[in-house]
Design a protein around this motif. Structure first.
Motif, mmCIF file in Angstrom:
data_model
loop_
_atom_site.group_PDB
_atom_site.id
_atom_site.type_symbol
_atom_site.label_atom_id
_atom_site.label_comp_id
_atom_site.label_asym_id
_atom_site.label_seq_id
_atom_site.Cartn_x
_atom_site.Cartn_y
_atom_site.Cartn_z
ATOM 1 N N UNK A 222 0.812 -1.218 0.000
ATOM 2 C CA UNK A 222 0.000 0.000 0.000
ATOM 3 C C UNK A 222 0.851 1.276 0.000
ATOM 4 N N UNK A 223 0.242 2.385 -0.427
ATOM 5 C CA UNK A 223 0.888 3.690 -0.347
ATOM 6 C C UNK A 223 1.001 4.124 1.109
ATOM 7 N N UNK A 224 2.089 4.827 1.402
ATOM 8 C CA UNK A 224 2.318 5.328 2.756
ATOM 9 C C UNK A 224 2.660 6.811 2.668
ATOM 10 N N UNK A 225 2.971 7.408 3.798
ATOM 11 C CA UNK A 225 3.461 8.792 3.797
ATOM 12 C C UNK A 225 4.881 8.890 3.271
ATOM 13 N N UNK A 226 5.556 7.742 3.111
ATOM 14 C CA UNK A 226 6.948 7.725 2.631
ATOM 15 C C UNK A 226 7.785 6.827 3.526
ATOM 16 N N UNK A 227 8.471 5.851 2.915
ATOM 17 C CA UNK A 227 9.243 4.855 3.677
ATOM 18 C C UNK A 227 10.743 5.115 3.631
ATOM 19 N N UNK A 228 11.143 6.183 2.962
ATOM 20 C CA UNK A 228 12.565 6.482 2.871
ATOM 21 C C UNK A 228 12.779 7.441 1.723
ATOM 22 N N UNK A 229 13.912 8.116 1.722
ATOM 23 C CA UNK A 229 14.173 9.104 0.674
ATOM 24 C C UNK A 229 15.666 9.290 0.531
ATOM 25 N N UNK A 318 19.576 35.363 -2.208
ATOM 26 C CA UNK A 318 19.884 34.265 -1.285
ATOM 27 C C UNK A 318 20.378 33.060 -2.092
ATOM 28 N N UNK A 319 21.511 32.515 -1.695
ATOM 29 C CA UNK A 319 22.070 31.356 -2.416
ATOM 30 C C UNK A 319 22.435 30.256 -1.434
ATOM 31 N N UNK A 320 21.519 29.329 -1.198
ATOM 32 C CA UNK A 320 21.807 28.266 -0.240
ATOM 33 C C UNK A 320 22.960 27.387 -0.729
ATOM 34 N N UNK A 321 23.787 26.950 0.207
ATOM 35 C CA UNK A 321 24.903 26.060 -0.120
ATOM 36 C C UNK A 321 24.559 24.647 0.341
ATOM 37 N N UNK A 322 24.891 23.675 -0.512
ATOM 38 C CA UNK A 322 24.582 22.270 -0.215
ATOM 39 C C UNK A 322 25.849 21.444 -0.240
ATOM 40 N N UNK A 323 25.910 20.436 0.593
ATOM 41 C CA UNK A 323 26.967 19.447 0.478
ATOM 42 C C UNK A 323 26.726 18.665 -0.810
ATOM 43 N N UNK A 324 27.769 18.401 -1.590
ATOM 44 C CA UNK A 324 27.573 17.558 -2.778
ATOM 45 C C UNK A 324 27.309 16.103 -2.393
ATOM 46 N N UNK A 325 27.597 15.737 -1.156
ATOM 47 C CA UNK A 325 27.432 14.345 -0.725
ATOM 48 C C UNK A 325 25.958 13.986 -0.620
ATOM 49 N N UNK A 326 25.570 12.809 -1.133
ATOM 50 C CA UNK A 326 24.176 12.403 -1.009
ATOM 51 C C UNK A 326 23.818 11.987 0.411
ATOM 52 N N UNK A 327 22.540 12.109 0.719
ATOM 53 C CA UNK A 327 22.013 11.662 2.008
ATOM 54 C C UNK A 327 20.858 10.703 1.765
ATOM 55 N N UNK A 328 20.743 9.734 2.666
ATOM 56 C CA UNK A 328 19.718 8.684 2.578
ATOM 57 C C UNK A 328 19.035 8.577 3.936
ATOM 58 N N UNK A 412 15.428 -1.563 0.459
ATOM 59 C CA UNK A 412 15.919 -1.140 -0.863
ATOM 60 C C UNK A 412 15.845 0.376 -1.067
ATOM 61 N N UNK A 413 15.897 1.126 0.034
ATOM 62 C CA UNK A 413 15.834 2.584 -0.112
ATOM 63 C C UNK A 413 17.081 3.074 -0.865
ATOM 64 N N UNK A 414 16.836 3.882 -1.883
ATOM 65 C CA UNK A 414 17.894 4.534 -2.690
ATOM 66 C C UNK A 414 18.630 3.570 -3.618
ATOM 67 N N UNK A 415 18.194 2.305 -3.676
ATOM 68 C CA UNK A 415 18.913 1.373 -4.551
ATOM 69 C C UNK A 415 18.822 1.789 -6.014
ATOM 70 N N UNK A 416 17.710 2.423 -6.389
ATOM 71 C CA UNK A 416 17.606 2.830 -7.800
ATOM 72 C C UNK A 416 18.626 3.927 -8.124
#
Ligand code: AMP
Ligand code: GLY
Length: 419
Positions: A222-229, A318-328, A412-416
């Motif tokens: 079923x659909x949820x509010x979100x199981x991972x990102x 305004x120019x927000x700065x982001x880490x290039x590193x991915x987060x899971x 399998x979060x982020x496996x794709x």
């Protein structure tokens, strides 16, 4: 001068926002209403009901709150931001009129039609028989959506005409007079989320992510509010982001301004990247949960002045700065979620967190001083690392150190993204 802040909400999203706000050198006191045990480690949790708008205003006056940050959509659709602004309190979040972008699918679809924003073809219905006749004429697959807030449960992507007409019947089953359904074309393509901060005039891209909405591995269940990102979304290249800004987000801001209901706050565009380009699936008027957890892990800029500027001034420059590193982030949910769950199951001592690792609290509570589960989505094991494979490994190593036998997560979060 230090700014005292009140954060509204109690989920993993709000824990991530509180954690990030706490790092601001400009922060004075940080209150959260109602908060949760994780938020309590960085903020003073207060027993204030966000639905009691006059109590929220009174609290802000008594405590000289300089900014209210509203996490969830329900208080926004109910007009909390209007009440606070009318009382002279700065608030990050849209008015009730602007929050219709999430609160009413029909409103958003009409705006898309007026501003030629690419989205699925649609019709709005207040009558079940007319909706069924339209579905029979269009054929399947077809999508049926209940109007109004439905916490992720209002959408049926129907493979057959029968399934679609059943969904329509379900929407009208309550017999309420003001029920409305939107029936729309079924689009195909991968999905990504684009977050934008808005000051009423302009929209500033503020990160991308991909969510995992289904409950079980392989996008089943079923659909949820979100199981991972995870963030960033590999699909949202700079070119794709600019195209979505040009074709979807900026015309939306313009349309809202033209109606006299400018949008201030986070505009979260759920996009489908179709063969014909990006199309809008839906808008949300707040940060995603659990997408905020991965965005906050990657944001290097100070969040507080950015939110304060969006609430009170102009984001131009305004120019927000982001880490290039991915987060899971991996959501640990109570067994049974998104159906009925048992509350109060014990959670062992949470693991020590290494560099770039955090367990955000969502539905947790303290019972006699011990941590227990108190909702469907309970903890978010979150990690950032130099590449997505390492971030995945780190997030799951954190999951495996959590002692909570009554929960489950997707494996399998982020496996794709890892290929
Ligand atoms: P929503 O609650 O609007 O985000 O919809 C939940 C999910 O339903 C989306 O993430 C999509 O996977 C799917 N969905 C919604 N609208 C459509 C559409 N018009 N075509 C195909 N899938 C859709
Ligand atoms: N994770 C989806 C949402 O926040 O709406």
């Amino acid at each position: 001068m230090a700014l005292d802040v009140l954060l509204i909400g109690s989920g993993g999203r709000e824990h991530a926002l509180a954690w990030k706000l706490r790092q601001s050198p400009e922060l004075g006191r940080l209150f959260a209403a109602p908060g949760n045990p994780g938020i309590a480690s960085v903020a003073d949790c207060v027993a204030l009901d966000p639905a009691d708008q006059s109590a929220v205003v009174a609290f802000c006056r008594e405590n000289a709150i300089g900014l209210v940050v509203v996490g969830p959509e329900v208080p926004l659709v109910a007009g909390l931001a209007d009440t606070l602004r009318d009382a002279g309190v700065a608030v990050f979040g849209p008015s009730a009129a602007a929050a219709q972008l999430e609160g009413s699918k029909g409103f958003t679809k009409d705006l898309c039609a007026r501003k030629s924003i690419p989205t699925a073809r649609y019709r709005r219905f207040k009558d079940a028989a007319e909706a069924k006749a339209y579905i029979e004429a269009e054929g399947a697959p077809i999508v049926v959506k209940a109007d109004g807030l439905a916490a992720g449960k209002g959408v049926t992507v129907a493979a057959t005409v029968e399934e679609a007409t059943r969904a329509v019947a379900d929407c009208f089953a309550g017999g309420e007079a003001d029920v409305e359904v939107v029936v729309e074309e079924c689009m195909t393509g991968p999905e990504a989320s684009l977050f934008c901060l808005c000051d009423g005039d302009m929209a500033l891209p503020f990160g991308t992510a991909e969510d995992h909405k289904r409950a079980y591995d392989g996008d089943r269940g079923p659909n949820t509010g979100g199981m991972g990102a995870y963030s960033p979304s590999g699909l949202m290249t700079p070119e794709m982001t600019e195209r979505a800004m040009r074709e979807i987000v900026r015309p939306t801001l313009e349309g809202m301004r033209e109606m006299g209901t400018p949008f201030r706050g986070v505009l979260y565009a759920g996009l489908m990247l179709t063969a014909y380009g990006p199309k809008l699936i839906e808008y949300n008027v707040r940060f995603g949960d659990p997408e905020a957890q991965v965005l906050m892990m990657r944001l290097e800029s100070d969040l507080l002045p950015i939110l304060h500027t969006a609430a009170t001034g102009s984001l131009s420059g305004v120019e927000p700065r982001w880490s290039p590193d991915p987060a899971v982030t991996v959501v640990l949910a109570a067994n049974g979620y998104p159906g009925a769950v048992t509350k109060g199951t014990p959670i062992g001592a949470l693991p020590a967190e290494g560099e770039g690792e955090i367990v955000f609290h969502a539905g947790t509570a303290l019972r006699d001083g011990a941590l227990v589960a108190n909702g469907g989505r309970v903890l978010n094991a979150t990690a950032r690392d130099a590449d997505v494979k390492r971030a995945i490994a780190k997030a799951y190593a954190l999951v495996d150190r959590i002692d909570w036998p009554d929960g489950f997560c997707r494996r399998d979060i982020a496996h794709r993204a890892a290929g």
